[in-house]
Design an enzyme around this catalytic site. Structure first.
Site, PDB file in Angstrom:
ATOM      1  N   SER A  90      -1.028  -2.087   5.614  1.00 30.01           N
ATOM      2  CA  SER A  90      -1.077  -3.385   4.931  1.00 30.01           C
ATOM      3  C   SER A  90       0.045  -4.253   5.473  1.00 30.01           C
ATOM      4  CB  SER A  90      -0.965  -3.199   3.416  1.00 30.01           C
ATOM      5  OG  SER A  90       0.223  -2.540   3.070  1.00 30.01           O
TER       6      SER A  90
ATOM      7  N   GLY B  22       0.794  -7.623   4.305  1.00 28.49           N
ATOM      8  CA  GLY B  22       0.960  -8.810   3.466  1.00 28.49           C
ATOM      9  C   GLY B  22      -0.131  -9.822   3.736  1.00 28.49           C
TER      10      GLY B  22
ATOM     11  N   GLY C 288      -0.314  -4.048  -3.121  1.00 30.30           N
ATOM     12  CA  GLY C 288      -0.576  -2.802  -2.392  1.00 30.30           C
ATOM     13  C   GLY C 288      -1.296  -1.779  -3.263  1.00 30.30           C
ATOM     14  N   ASP C 289      -1.001  -1.788  -4.558  1.00 27.50           N
ATOM     15  CA  ASP C 289      -1.662  -0.845  -5.467  1.00 27.50           C
ATOM     16  C   ASP C 289      -3.127  -1.234  -5.673  1.00 27.50           C
ATOM     17  OD1 ASP C 289       0.838   0.369  -5.692  1.00 27.50           O
ATOM     18  OD2 ASP C 289       1.403  -0.957  -7.346  1.00 27.50           O
TER      19      ASP C 289
ATOM     20  N   GLY D 250      -3.029  -9.303   6.294  1.00 30.28           N
ATOM     21  CA  GLY D 250      -4.194  -8.479   6.017  1.00 30.28           C
ATOM     22  C   GLY D 250      -4.018  -7.020   6.379  1.00 30.28           C
TER      23      GLY D 250
END
Lengths: 305, 305
Positions: free
Chosen positions: A218, A220, A249-250, A223
């Site tokens: 990931s 930010g 992120g979760d 993408g």
């Protein structure tokens, strides 16, 4: 069934104050309490989407009891193992401008408690399940704790998504999770020679993480980049969203766990994960997504093959 | 028996950090938890001195449960009434230099819960007891709450010490407590024309507090001034002590409650209260006293008639 593992959960407190004055005394005008820790955020997002999920991990003391109450209030099924230590708190002091954070250390977990957790995990996880392993390990849990859980899940016929950092990530990768989701900084920490800021670099670094069957990095607002033995896929949000990136992120892990369960092809899965991550940014607190944003972005994000 | 009343207790958390950085994230290196609220400090000091004491008041939720556990761990007898709201926390962030405080608001108390407390209080307090009423009133408890308790105690044949401020003090004084212990600032807030910074002024202001049978004004390092229908007495610490003044007033109330119970004459009682207050300054946290300092100062403080 998706099972989320949170070995170091927290009671997240947000205090609203007019202004932060170092060495002053502040009357807190509002207190918000929520179950915290990355795995509980994953469980909360899945519950919000109506996906069957069980949250497990370690909880102790009155802070742990409070988290249990809050999970029940949110309708999240929980199967935590009790520990003697007090589950930690985090305090975020929000003034008009920004937040100041205070993170308590996690409780010490005894080897007996860790063994009890392994037994509970073995009883809970069955064939076809997907297990999301998220966040830091509290003191007392061995550095290869996630590796042990990944091995137990594989024996049970379940698949695993690993989202952690540092030594816990290094050891976990060696156990061969089905999917690892480091962010660019976590990957760069583990493989300093790779430049994870570009898609090609992220893919190259992910290849270095040879233990995992697949890696999603990931980055930010840039993408996601997915890599596995068959190739590299990429997806990015169609617009830049303002909001609270904590928990994005979760939400990504929630989408990846659901996609792993449903064996969703990469292009479709990455589009879904990008949209759900962005929808978490648009929601005010971690562990929730803005469903309007989610559906709007899904329409704007045609899967790229 | 001495009964302490804490209607708005708190779980006091102290976080140790290297330095406070506004809008930064801090890993807390040490967490200290203790039962807080002025009445619980009074109870803790009396328990440390080996005096029989029962702590009562209102406790709710997991924070209340944690306070109950901590009181049991300290060997303090407790008879609290449960409430639906969550007992508040206070967070003090200690860096190398000083502390920054965050005070949660107290829980809302329902009229039903207040009535239940009045019933418990009536059952608990008997003839010859001394009741120490300390601290603020939480939302929902009527402003004349202490006045009601002072009336109930008098009917039961018990005597009362009142240590509060503002409207709760104004209403409480009208009910005629046996002893009120404002500090100079609290007295000046109620009677702005009196100059409570001098012994004579404190005495004059105390006379204005006509509802109480006796008034002891605490003036920090300047010591104590007692006034009743028979005269004025004064005592001051023989030396200036460095340390933590939080809780010194509560140690003073502990001494006054014990003296009221034993009908100790003013000169001896004030010397004891000054020594115990100073011993609280010498102790690291509120709710405890340094016994060496206490005994040393008692020897240095001959009762003055």
């Amino acid at each position: 069934m998706i099972v989320t593992v949170t070995l170091n959960p927290a009671l997240d407190l947000t205090y609203t104050v007019d202004a932060l004055v170092p060495h002053g005394t502040h009357r807190v005008s509002a207190v918000a309490e929520r179950p915290g820790g990355k795995g509980l955020n994953v469980a909360a997002v899945l519950a919000q989407l109506g996906e069957p999920v069980v949250a497990t991990g370690l909880l102790g003391g009155s802070t742990g009891a409070r988290i249990s109450d809050l999970l029940a209030g949110h309708g999240i099924a929980a199967a935590f193992v009790p520990i003697a230590g007090e589950t930690r708190r985090t305090v975020a002091v929000a003034d008009g401008d920004d937040a100041t954070g205070f993170w308590e250390p996690g409780p010490l977990v005894s080897s007996h408690e860790w063994t009890a957790f392994l037994e509970r995990f073995r009883a809970l996880v069955g064939s076809g399940d997907v297990v999301a392993l998220s966040g830091s390990l509290p003191p007392g849990v061995p550095a290869d704790g996630y590796a042990t859980l990944i091995g137990l899940a594989a024996v049970a016929g379940a698949r695993t998504v690993l989202d952690t950092s540092g030594e816990a990530l290094r050891h976990g990768l060696a156990a061969g999770p089905d999917l690892a989701k480091p962010n660019a900084a976590e990957l760069a920490e583990l493989f300093p020679t790779a430049d994870a800021s570009t898609a090609a670099g992220a893919s190259a670094a992910a290849v270095l993480a040879f233990g995992a069957r697949a890696v999603v990095v990931s980055r930010g607002p840039l993408g996601l980049v997915a890599s596995d033995a068959d190739g590299v896929w990429e997806a990015a949000p169609p617009e830049r969203l303002a909001g609270n990136p904590t928990g994005a992120g979760d939400a990504c892990v929630a989408a990846l766990a659901r996609g792993l369960r449903d064996r969703t092809p990469w292009p479709e899965l990455l589009a879904d994960a990008v949209a759900l991550s962005a929808a978490a940014v648009a929601a005010p607190v971690a562990g929730s997504v803005d469903l309007d944003t989610y559906h709007r972005l899904l329409r704007a994000l045609p899967p790229r093959t």
